[in-house]
Motif scaffolding. Structure first.
Motif, PDB file in Angstrom:
ATOM      1  N   VAL A 158      -0.193  -3.370  -2.742  1.00 24.90           N
ATOM      2  CA  VAL A 158      -0.197  -4.103  -1.476  1.00 24.90           C
ATOM      3  C   VAL A 158       0.472  -3.260  -0.391  1.00 24.90           C
ATOM      4  N   PRO A 159      -0.197  -3.014   0.744  1.00 26.38           N
ATOM      5  CA  PRO A 159       0.448  -2.306   1.861  1.00 26.38           C
ATOM      6  C   PRO A 159       1.563  -3.181   2.451  1.00 26.38           C
ATOM      7  N   CYS A 160       2.765  -2.623   2.527  1.00 23.58           N
ATOM      8  CA  CYS A 160       3.943  -3.397   2.939  1.00 23.58           C
ATOM      9  C   CYS A 160       4.758  -2.613   3.968  1.00 23.58           C
ATOM     10  N   TRP A 161       5.640  -3.329   4.649  1.00 21.86           N
ATOM     11  CA  TRP A 161       6.574  -2.717   5.591  1.00 21.86           C
ATOM     12  C   TRP A 161       7.918  -2.516   4.897  1.00 21.86           C
ATOM     13  N   PRO A 162       8.484  -1.338   4.985  1.00 21.77           N
ATOM     14  CA  PRO A 162       9.801  -1.128   4.378  1.00 21.77           C
ATOM     15  C   PRO A 162      10.902  -1.754   5.230  1.00 21.77           C
ATOM     16  N   ALA A 163      12.057  -2.005   4.603  1.00 20.72           N
ATOM     17  CA  ALA A 163      13.189  -2.603   5.308  1.00 20.72           C
ATOM     18  C   ALA A 163      13.930  -1.592   6.174  1.00 20.72           C
ATOM     19  N   GLU A 164      13.602  -0.319   6.039  1.00 15.81           N
ATOM     20  CA  GLU A 164      14.172   0.709   6.924  1.00 15.81           C
ATOM     21  C   GLU A 164      13.101   1.752   7.189  1.00 15.81           C
ATOM     22  N   PRO A 165      13.260   2.524   8.249  1.00 13.32           N
ATOM     23  CA  PRO A 165      12.210   3.496   8.578  1.00 13.32           C
ATOM     24  C   PRO A 165      12.139   4.620   7.552  1.00 13.32           C
ATOM     25  N   ASP A 166      11.009   5.310   7.572  1.00 19.15           N
ATOM     26  CA  ASP A 166      10.839   6.505   6.749  1.00 19.15           C
ATOM     27  C   ASP A 166      11.412   7.676   7.539  1.00 19.15           C
ATOM     28  N   TYR A 167      12.656   8.011   7.241  1.00 20.80           N
ATOM     29  CA  TYR A 167      13.346   9.045   8.018  1.00 20.80           C
ATOM     30  C   TYR A 167      12.696  10.409   7.850  1.00 20.80           C
ATOM     31  N   ALA A 168      11.960  10.611   6.764  1.00 17.67           N
ATOM     32  CA  ALA A 168      11.303  11.897   6.545  1.00 17.67           C
ATOM     33  C   ALA A 168      10.244  12.163   7.605  1.00 17.67           C
ATOM     34  N   GLN A 169       9.722  11.118   8.242  1.00 14.36           N
ATOM     35  CA  GLN A 169       8.713  11.300   9.292  1.00 14.36           C
ATOM     36  C   GLN A 169       9.335  11.521  10.669  1.00 14.36           C
ATOM     37  N   LEU A 170      10.669  11.445  10.788  1.00 14.65           N
ATOM     38  CA  LEU A 170      11.341  11.528  12.076  1.00 14.65           C
ATOM     39  C   LEU A 170      12.031  12.879  12.245  1.00 14.65           C
TER      40      LEU A 170
END
Length: 722
Positions: free
Chosen positions: A428-440
């Protein structure tokens, strides 16, 4: 405001601010295929996820963490229609994704409960099973819409007949007689019959009262063919007779008290409809929005017992209807409160409540995001709007318009790519509770320094961005909540008294919520009833829902046996701190933590008797730690720190109230005071002025209509804007 540029010209650039239900509805309407790419939509969102007040995230062990308790009602025709269309367009493969269709995503919740103090002071549960109703939400209506006052009154009279027969124990008939059909050919005979029933003594038995109710129901279906005064006199006489008979029965049969309270409230509603001539007032129930709901019912004969019943308290609790978060200041606009109650109980399709199979972010906003991405919508995450600026120099006769949008870019995306927000949890595609810092850019530093991207009080940023009209946007849809307007729209507030009145009068309330995961199921804890959504319980967390159905959707090493969600209002301080007090957020979270611990220690044992180690102490070893290898927790209050709780105090996270005398200050998305600006959200004048998903979707559809003249207003179910 509507744009009529020919197809084939440059696309119209629409900037939508915010990622809640209203914004998503606007974007979905503007990007429908029949527009043939006419609108180029960009959504600007603070932080890393969509959802607004409905956002959720996946924390440790992929546990679902919500802003609060989110349940959809069976009369949400617009919201369910949009959701059903989205899942159909998404076309997920059931073999790959367990939540592939809208029926996978939502399931009926027929059990609803409230609690009441008994004469001994103990809490008693009053649970009701609401049977399946014909159809499904979002089906639309082939016949006349049921969202009319005439339909509500007819349904109310039919309910009264059923209640009367069920409470009159000596009545021999198994069910009320069939209703007469008030066709034009029989009008004269019906009038004669009604006149006869008004004679002294005629309404002396349950059977005759039921007959009168049947006549009234038939007459109301045929209005305005009957004399208004005769209908009013008959109704008042019937109400008086019912009160007299049921008060006698309640005096001798304690088990009828709850039913009598409902009947008493229904009678007050019917009396008020006559006294205030709501059937003929073009404003309908909006004519009484200046009154507080309890006050209006009291004016029309409702007893104090009924007004303070668990049923009424439950409705106020579910609507979070307490000004300033103060339980001593309940407030609901009478017309909207009654409209909402009537729709809730009389027009639901399938089930009264519909629960989501996973978090609201997963069920609602992931599909919205995926469909909009396919349609070419661009998402600009980590964009915090700071100011909406109007043009300074207008030509004679020119309408004011938005010239500049100023943003703080909270973080840069690595490699100048588009941020990819979703994670996979069991397909299931879901939203994480914190951002993906690896993309920032500098993501590890941002994590280490604790940047709070969704916090109103965290002003840190990577840079600023300025959008200019015609270059970057043509139209603006302001989809933030009203709590943010004073901070973002200084130019508009400086020139526009209507906006100042709206901000001053349409109030919001902070909310608090917590979730716990336990190693014993509800039966072991002493709850012997079915899974339920229950309200009117003890403050500070008066609403509880059994959410054990979420266990298979999470990813624990050892599954919990029970999940419970609690929510309620949160009292405001005398002066709400501004952005110059960043510690306010931590202080408030600390207060919610203390509230939750106190609640578990002192109140939950009334619902779950086996959850108490002894009076005044919760069994803290019941809680499970999602971050621990064996999920165990200490047997003391520190174990609560492994659970989830939230203080919803950001201006856009606060719940919008419907206080008496305030709904007239709301502004419609159709308002064209500004040439290239419309608003969207459950705080607008959208035809159903309440804080809920349905109102937000209706408002978003209206905002799309303001820009494109689509959808047609008649396709917005339940919309009754004058």
């Amino acid at each position: 405001m509507p744009n009529d540029s020919p197809v084939g010209s440059a696309p119209v650039k629409v900037a939508i601010i915010g990622g809640g239900c209203a914004s998503m509805a606007t974007a979905l309407e503007l990007t429908r295929p029949h527009h043939r790419g006419k609108y180029q939509v960009t959504i600007y969102q603070v932080g890393w996820r969509l959802g607004g007040k409905g956002a959720s995230g996946r924390g440790p062990s992929a546990r679902i963490e919500e802003h609060g308790l989110h349940i959809w009602l069976g009369f949400y025709e617009n919201a369910f229609r949009l959701m059903r269309e989205t899942y159909a367009e998404l076309g997920r493969d059931p073999a790959a994704c367990p939540i592939a269709t809208w029926r996978d995503a939502f399931f009926p919740e027929p059990h609803v409960g409230v609690t009441e103090r008994s004469r001994s002071g103990a809490w008693e549960e009053w649970l009701t099973y609401f049977p399946e109703a014909p159809g499904l939400p979002g089906d639309g209506f082939a016949d006349a819409s049921p969202f009319t006052l005439r339909s509500y009154i007819a349904r109310t009279l039919a309910l009264l007949r059923q209640l009367l027969f069920s409470t009159h124990t000596r009545q021999k008939a198994a069910r009320p007689p069939e209703l007469p059909d008030a066709k034009p050919a029989t009008i004269a005979s019906v009038v004669v019959k009604m006149t006869h029933l008004l004679k002294i003594g005629a309404l002396s038995s349950a059977a005759v009262i039921s007959e009168a109710l049947g006549l009234l129901s038939a007459v109301i279906r045929a209005l305005p063919l009957f004399p208004e005064k005769l209908v009013g006199r008959t109704l008042e006489a019937v109400v008086g007779a019912i009160r007299f008979r049921l008060e006698e029965l309640v005096a001798t049969e304690d088990g009828l008290v709850y039913k009598w309270e409902v009947v008493d409230l229904v009678l007050a509603f019917l009396t008020g409809c006559v006294r205030f001539r709501l059937m003929t007032d073009p404003r309908g129930m909006s004519a009484i929005d200046e009154y507080e709901c309890r006050d209006w019912l009291r004016m029309n004969g409702a007893s104090e017992r009924s007004l303070n019943s668990a049923f009424v308290r439950g409705l106020y609790d579910l609507a979070l209807a307490y000004e300033d978060g103060d339980p001593a200041k309940p407030g609901l606009a009478a017309g909207q409160a009654l409209r909402g109650s009537l729709r809730m109980f009389f027009t639901y399709r399938g089930a009264l409540f519909w629960k989501m199979r996973s978090g609201m972010g997963d069920i609602v906003f992931s599909p919205f995001y995926e469909v909009l991405k396919r349609r070419g919508v661009r998402f600009e995450f980590f964009h915090r709007l700071e100011s909406v600026r109007l043009a300074r120099d207008l030509a004679p006769g020119e309408k004011p318009y938005v010239e500049v949008l100023e943003f703080d870019v909270q973080a840069e995306i690595a490699d100048d790519s588009e941020y990819r927000p979703l994670v996979d949890v069991k397909g299931v595609p879901c939203w994480p509770a914190e951002p993906d810092y690896a993309q920032l850019v500098d993501g590890e530093r941002l994590r280490r320094e604790g940047w709070r991207f969704e916090s109103f009080w965290d002003r840190r940023k990577a840079r600023t961005k300025t959008l200019i009209v015609t270059e970057d946007f043509d139209f603006v849809v302001l989809g933030v909540s009203i709590g943010a307007i004073p901070y973002l729209c200084q130019d508009i507030l400086a020139r526009d008294q209507r906006w100042r009145d709206m901000v001053a009068n349409v109030k919001t309330v902070a909310t608090q919520a917590f979730q716990i995961w336990m190693n014993q199921d509800m039966a072991a804890l002493g709850w012997t009833n079915p899974p339920v959504t229950l309200s009117a319980f003890a403050k500070p967390f008066d609403t509880w829902a059994d959410m054990a159905h979420l266990i298979p959707e999470e990813a624990w090493r050892t599954d919990p046996k029970a999940i419970a969600y609690f929510c309620n209002i949160l009292a405001d301080p005398p002066v709400i701190p501004g952005r110059d007090d960043p510690a306010y957020e931590a202080r408030t979270r600390g207060a919610v933590r203390r509230n939750a611990i106190d609640f578990l220690n002192n109140h939950i044992q009334h619902l779950w008797p086996n959850a108490a180690a002894h009076p005044g102490r919760f069994r803290w070893d019941l809680l499970m730690d999602a971050a621990s290898a064996d999920a165990s927790t200490p047997a003391d209050e520190t174990s609560f720190d492994t659970q989830y709780w939230t203080a919803n105090i950001n201006p856009s996270d606060r719940y919008v109230l419907m206080l008496p005398g305030t709904l007239r200050y709301r502004i419609s998305p159709l308002d064209n005071s500004y040439d290239n600006l419309t608003i969207a959200g459950d705080w607008t004048d959208c035809g159903y002025n309440a804080g809920c998903v349905e109102a937000a979707v209706m408002s978003g559809r209206l905002a799309a209509h303001a820009i494109s003249l689509s959808p047609p207003l008649e396709e917005i179910t339940g919309y009754d804007h004058p």
